[in-house]
Design a protein around this motif. Sequence first.
Motif, PDB file in Angstrom:
ATOM      1  N   SER A 109       0.829  -1.211   0.000  1.00 29.53           N
ATOM      2  CA  SER A 109       0.000   0.000   0.000  1.00 29.53           C
ATOM      3  C   SER A 109       0.859   1.256   0.000  1.00 29.53           C
ATOM      4  CB  SER A 109      -0.919  -0.011   1.223  1.00 29.53           C
ATOM      5  OG  SER A 109      -1.652   1.190   1.315  1.00 29.53           O
ATOM      6  N   LYS A 110       1.955   1.211   0.768  1.00 30.19           N
ATOM      7  CA  LYS A 110       2.855   2.360   0.805  1.00 30.19           C
ATOM      8  C   LYS A 110       3.487   2.615  -0.559  1.00 30.19           C
ATOM      9  CE  LYS A 110       6.990   4.039   3.189  1.00 30.19           C
ATOM     10  NZ  LYS A 110       8.019   3.700   4.206  1.00 30.19           N
ATOM     11  N   GLN A 111       3.905   1.541  -1.225  1.00 31.69           N
ATOM     12  CA  GLN A 111       4.509   1.691  -2.536  1.00 31.69           C
ATOM     13  C   GLN A 111       3.498   2.216  -3.560  1.00 31.69           C
ATOM     14  OE1 GLN A 111       7.711   1.449  -3.192  1.00 31.69           O
ATOM     15  NE2 GLN A 111       8.108   0.888  -1.057  1.00 31.69           N
ATOM     16  N   GLN A 112       2.253   1.757  -3.470  1.00 26.99           N
ATOM     17  CA  GLN A 112       1.222   2.245  -4.378  1.00 26.99           C
ATOM     18  C   GLN A 112       0.944   3.724  -4.162  1.00 26.99           C
ATOM     19  OE1 GLN A 112      -2.109  -0.359  -3.775  1.00 26.99           O
ATOM     20  NE2 GLN A 112      -1.289  -1.986  -5.113  1.00 26.99           N
ATOM     21  N   VAL A 113       0.873   4.124  -2.894  1.00 25.38           N
ATOM     22  CA  VAL A 113       0.672   5.546  -2.591  1.00 25.38           C
ATOM     23  C   VAL A 113       1.846   6.372  -3.111  1.00 25.38           C
ATOM     24  CG1 VAL A 113       0.503   7.220  -0.720  1.00 25.38           C
ATOM     25  CG2 VAL A 113      -0.815   5.115  -0.620  1.00 25.38           C
ATOM     26  N   LYS A 114       3.053   5.832  -2.954  1.00 29.37           N
ATOM     27  CA  LYS A 114       4.234   6.541  -3.441  1.00 29.37           C
ATOM     28  C   LYS A 114       4.192   6.704  -4.956  1.00 29.37           C
ATOM     29  CE  LYS A 114       9.285   6.388  -3.240  1.00 29.37           C
ATOM     30  NZ  LYS A 114      10.459   5.605  -2.748  1.00 29.37           N
ATOM     31  N   ARG A 115       3.821   5.598  -5.646  1.00 25.26           N
ATOM     32  CA  ARG A 115       3.724   5.689  -7.109  1.00 25.26           C
ATOM     33  C   ARG A 115       2.616   6.644  -7.540  1.00 25.26           C
ATOM     34  NH1 ARG A 115       4.865   0.039  -6.735  1.00 25.26           N
ATOM     35  NH2 ARG A 115       2.631  -0.427  -6.748  1.00 25.26           N
ATOM     36  N   LEU A 116       1.511   6.641  -6.777  1.00 25.83           N
ATOM     37  CA  LEU A 116       0.413   7.548  -7.108  1.00 25.83           C
ATOM     38  C   LEU A 116       0.834   9.000  -6.933  1.00 25.83           C
ATOM     39  CD1 LEU A 116      -2.542   7.943  -7.907  1.00 25.83           C
ATOM     40  CD2 LEU A 116      -3.155   7.710  -5.494  1.00 25.83           C
ATOM     41  N   ARG A 117       1.524   9.278  -5.841  1.00 24.46           N
ATOM     42  CA  ARG A 117       2.009  10.648  -5.628  1.00 24.46           C
ATOM     43  C   ARG A 117       2.997  11.054  -6.711  1.00 24.46           C
ATOM     44  NH1 ARG A 117       3.088  10.617   0.948  1.00 24.46           N
ATOM     45  NH2 ARG A 117       0.864  10.722   1.573  1.00 24.46           N
TER      46      ARG A 117
END
Length: 434
Positions: A109-117
């Motif tokens: 989830s953290k990596q997805q949020v990072k990619r989204l940002r």
Amino acid sequence: MAKAFKLPYLAELAGTFLLPLVIILLCLPLRDWISPTDVAMLQLLWVAWQAQQYGWRWASLTTLVSVLMLNWCFVPPYYTFDVHDASFFISFVVMVLLGLLISLLSDRSKQQVKRLRYAMSQTRGMYMLAKGLGQRQDWHKQCAYAAKLLSRRLGAAVQVVMGPAPKAVAEHAVLAVGTPAAAWIVVPQSFLSSHPTLLHTAQSLLAQSYVRLELREKAQQDRMKAQLEQQKAMLLRSLSHDLRTPLATIMGASSMLADPELHLSTEQRQQQAQNIYQQSQILNQHFEKVLELSKAQLTTHQIQHSDFSSDDLVAGALARRGDQAAELSTYLQCSTSAPLKGDLELLEIALANMLENALRHGAAPCELSMGQTGSHCFVRLSNGVKSAAPAARDKGHGLGLNICQAVAALHQGKFELHTQSEPGKVTAALEWPL
């Protein structure tokens, strides 16, 4: 630099070993009232937070440390790693698996949020770049804006170089803008791999903007050419009338004098000779205007903008009408000197024709005002109207006005003749953008 790397390392170690110990010590006085399952739930809550902050590796280590501490303090026999009840083995295995699952899911989830940002940041940068380039109509300003925006978004120095290709540097990558290249984007090599979408989009947007500016300039040149062709056609029609009329009069009077069968008195011969002389003067004036038109080079003239004062413009216009300069000087009332910008030679020709028409067809007072208003320059000439205009045949007054209109078109401006601006006055106005 050592402190900058040491602080996160200590925080991760403290979160992995110290905080699980703190949770156990806080729950230890309540060992008789709470079950090991309750303590395990608190530890799993901390594992989830650890995974969200530091990743799944540290969270997995925290899970193992938490299971060992739970076994040491809350599973009989206490303060040993022996487990007499087999049900606790199942609880420990489930806790370990659940902690690992929480760690992996939180890290994902953290990596997805990072990619989204990252994607949102790249999208915002591309939007701001497209918007900023569209608001700027100058190629140099567009390149400067793109370099400033990319430097701010990437946090590194980015240059947009115009002209020949810059020398290659080992730490920098060079991206060509357009084919053939109109500019070059110089960016550190590491950012080309970390921000490829933004950089390649900037490369494409700059190339499209350059092509758009070229097309706009070409369209402007085509419009200018069409206007000049229109002015040329109008001038040819005026020349056809203004030159043929006095020429026909001269030919008619000459044929009368040359006809041997036609007996004319001395007075009649003098009258015809006078007509020939007057029409020759008119024809000479028309040819002088034709020479002025040839100097203007209406089909191929390139505007040579320069800064000059209104006094220089008036002096040059009067010099072009040397035979009428003295009369115009006494007839003319000029405003105070003001700065102007444009093609001085063409504007002298236009003002000379305006003054000539005002002297020939108008009446005193003749007021001349020149200056700048915002982004435009103007020349306005106002004169009175003759109470009784004398009848004069074959004068052909339209050529001077056509010259003024042609000069205005070359400056991308306009020329207007207002006959109803004020009662008893006529105003000729020439305006052009800076």
